[in-house]
Write an enzyme that holds these catalytic residues in place. Sequence first.
Site, PDB file in Angstrom:
ATOM      1  N   ASP A 174       0.860  -1.185   0.000  1.00 42.49           N
ATOM      2  CA  ASP A 174       0.000   0.000   0.000  1.00 42.49           C
ATOM      3  C   ASP A 174       0.900   1.239   0.000  1.00 42.49           C
ATOM      4  OD1 ASP A 174      -2.321   1.772   0.379  1.00 42.49           O
ATOM      5  OD2 ASP A 174      -3.349  -0.078   0.946  1.00 42.49           O
ATOM      6  N   HIS A 247      -2.795   3.404  -4.578  1.00 42.25           N
ATOM      7  CA  HIS A 247      -2.193   2.786  -3.383  1.00 42.25           C
ATOM      8  C   HIS A 247      -0.788   2.282  -3.715  1.00 42.25           C
ATOM      9  CE1 HIS A 247      -5.646   3.004  -0.644  1.00 42.25           C
ATOM     10  NE2 HIS A 247      -6.401   2.786  -1.694  1.00 42.25           N
ATOM     11  N   GLU A 310      -9.900   3.182  -5.081  1.00 46.62           N
ATOM     12  CA  GLU A 310      -9.535   4.532  -4.667  1.00 46.62           C
ATOM     13  C   GLU A 310      -8.386   5.148  -5.463  1.00 46.62           C
ATOM     14  OE1 GLU A 310     -10.851   4.272  -0.002  1.00 46.62           O
ATOM     15  OE2 GLU A 310      -8.813   3.679  -0.453  1.00 46.62           O
TER      16      GLU A 310
HETATM   17  C1  TNX Z   1     -10.981   1.774   2.314  1.00 50.14           C
HETATM   18  S1  TNX Z   1     -11.761  -0.915   1.272  1.00 50.14           S
HETATM   19  C2  TNX Z   1      -9.913   1.160   1.695  1.00 50.14           C
HETATM   20  C3  TNX Z   1      -8.686   0.912   2.476  1.00 50.14           C
HETATM   21  C4  TNX Z   1      -8.781   1.463   3.868  1.00 50.14           C
HETATM   22  C5  TNX Z   1     -10.144   1.175   4.440  1.00 50.14           C
HETATM   23  C6  TNX Z   1     -10.308   1.588   5.855  1.00 50.14           C
HETATM   24  C7  TNX Z   1     -10.792  -0.458   0.237  1.00 50.14           C
HETATM   25  C8  TNX Z   1     -10.838  -1.224  -0.979  1.00 50.14           C
HETATM   26  N1  TNX Z   1      -9.991   0.608   0.452  1.00 50.14           N
HETATM   27  O1  TNX Z   1      -7.571   1.428   1.791  1.00 50.14           O
HETATM   28  O2  TNX Z   1      -7.782   0.880   4.663  1.00 50.14           O
HETATM   29  O3  TNX Z   1     -11.110   1.838   3.645  1.00 50.14           O
HETATM   30  O4  TNX Z   1     -11.518   1.178   6.406  1.00 50.14           O
END
Ligand code: TNX
Length: 512
Positions: A174, A247, A310
């Site tokens: 990450d 990420h 994300e």
């Molecule tokens: C969202 S769930 C994210 C993570 C974070 C998490 C914290 C997802 C696919 N991405 O990068 O750690 O929320 O709850």
Amino acid sequence: MLPIIPYPAFCRRLAGSFSLGEETRISADASFLPAAELTVGRLRVPMCLPLVIEPASEPANIRFVKDAGIEDPEAYTLRVDESGVEIRASGEAGAFYGGQTMLQLLPPAVFDSVPRHDAEWAIPFVEIEDRPFFKWRGAMLDSARHFQPVSFIRKFIDVLAQHKVNVFHWHLVDDQGWRIEIKKYPLLTEVGSRRSDTLSGHWFHPRKHPDGQPHEGYYTQEEIRELVAYAAVRNIQILPEIEMPGHAQAAIAAYPHLGLLPEAAPVSTTWGVHKTLFNTKPATFEFLEDVLDEVIALFPFPYLHIGGDEAVKDQWQASAETQAHIRELGLADEHELQCWFIKKMSGFLQSRGRKLVGWDEILEGGLGEGAVVMSWRNRDGAIEAAEKGMETILCDQNFLYLDYYQQENTGDELLAIGGNTPLEKVHSYNPFPPEEGTPEKLAHALLGLQAQVWTEYMPTTSRLEYMTFPRMCAFAEVAWSGAGRPDYADFLDRLRPHLRRLDVQDIRYRSP
Ligand code: TNX
């Protein structure tokens, strides 16, 4: 009810019990030797007995019997009567699960690692027929935000196996750390597995500040191979996740030519969604394919997770080179570029005989059959995936995120990311209430469920355990026992003795 978690599909208690002792003899079909060994291995130390396992032809009072008539390889039957214990299964997984259930019929002391002369080793007479409701019963652990030592990963796998969880989804990279050794790119770990410090306090908090403590750690390929084998005999497959195109800050900190800025950002020390993306040049895909080839060689599971979540598009928008690439490919915008990116990786994985798994954002671009969607924002992604002919797994953050707070009044809780998924909410999880029914397409496409442990706010393994248990126990019951599971009050009754099992294994949890 007998304190079994997750509760079996059918369980009938009969009068009487069978006592184990010096005269106990054990036999197993040759193919069930590992499963029998993992069961009996637990008994030896607390019972102070050598307990050897003999071939199936020998008379015995704990018998692991192969029964081709049992359809599901994870299913088993367990019968305890005057003659002893008989576990029947067609597959090694079923034999292992039969053994795990047998251990839960013994006193919690059976999970201890010291001699327990105080315990009475009796198993109630019982008839059990058990099989899983969902085929994919996953648990995701984030080892990128905070690194956990190998000994902890082994402990975590042990407990998951005791709960009949069969997929360990390992979030290995990450923005805040790259934690898997890749021989061809040593800087990934030399640079990418270290950060200068970590945010102390909540990301949203005005008084957050750096803790001044460097954080580092990664898993060598040798360690990973051992863990894969360790998990496999416990019927757990490991799903590795290598995040892209977002990420990716730790990877780009190690190899700046993969990114979009003249000067790469360092391995991140804060949380939240970051803007760092991989660029879409040929050298980046060469890098990603090389990395995935090493990952594929380590993990035999036919699925491989490429993240996909994300990925905010600012850097692609601001880059003239990326914009030119979008035009050259005849794409409309950055979103189509993300699809193109994921499709390219999907094609690559297919050529290696692997199926791509991604977070639900990968739906945004017309990926088709062959890809698997983890629906995390809610259940809609799963429905959409099924309509598009993809397999899907429900990871619903509103019920299955174990990094969320454990009670409504969060003031009394240790710092967590936010949200709210108390134990009862996890146990109540029913993505398709009976009055709605499961959409027909989804019934075929839904592989199962998965609980997520993101570790931004879990700097230590004891904090991690506190957040994970007993919610993981509730999750396991939802995934294994499914819609027919006993209600929450019943679960709580069984949980009390179950927590003693966690106690003797030195596992922290939040008292319900
Ligand atoms: C969202 S769930 C994210 C993570 C974070 C998490 C914290 C997802 C696919 N991405 O990068 O750690 O929320 O709850």
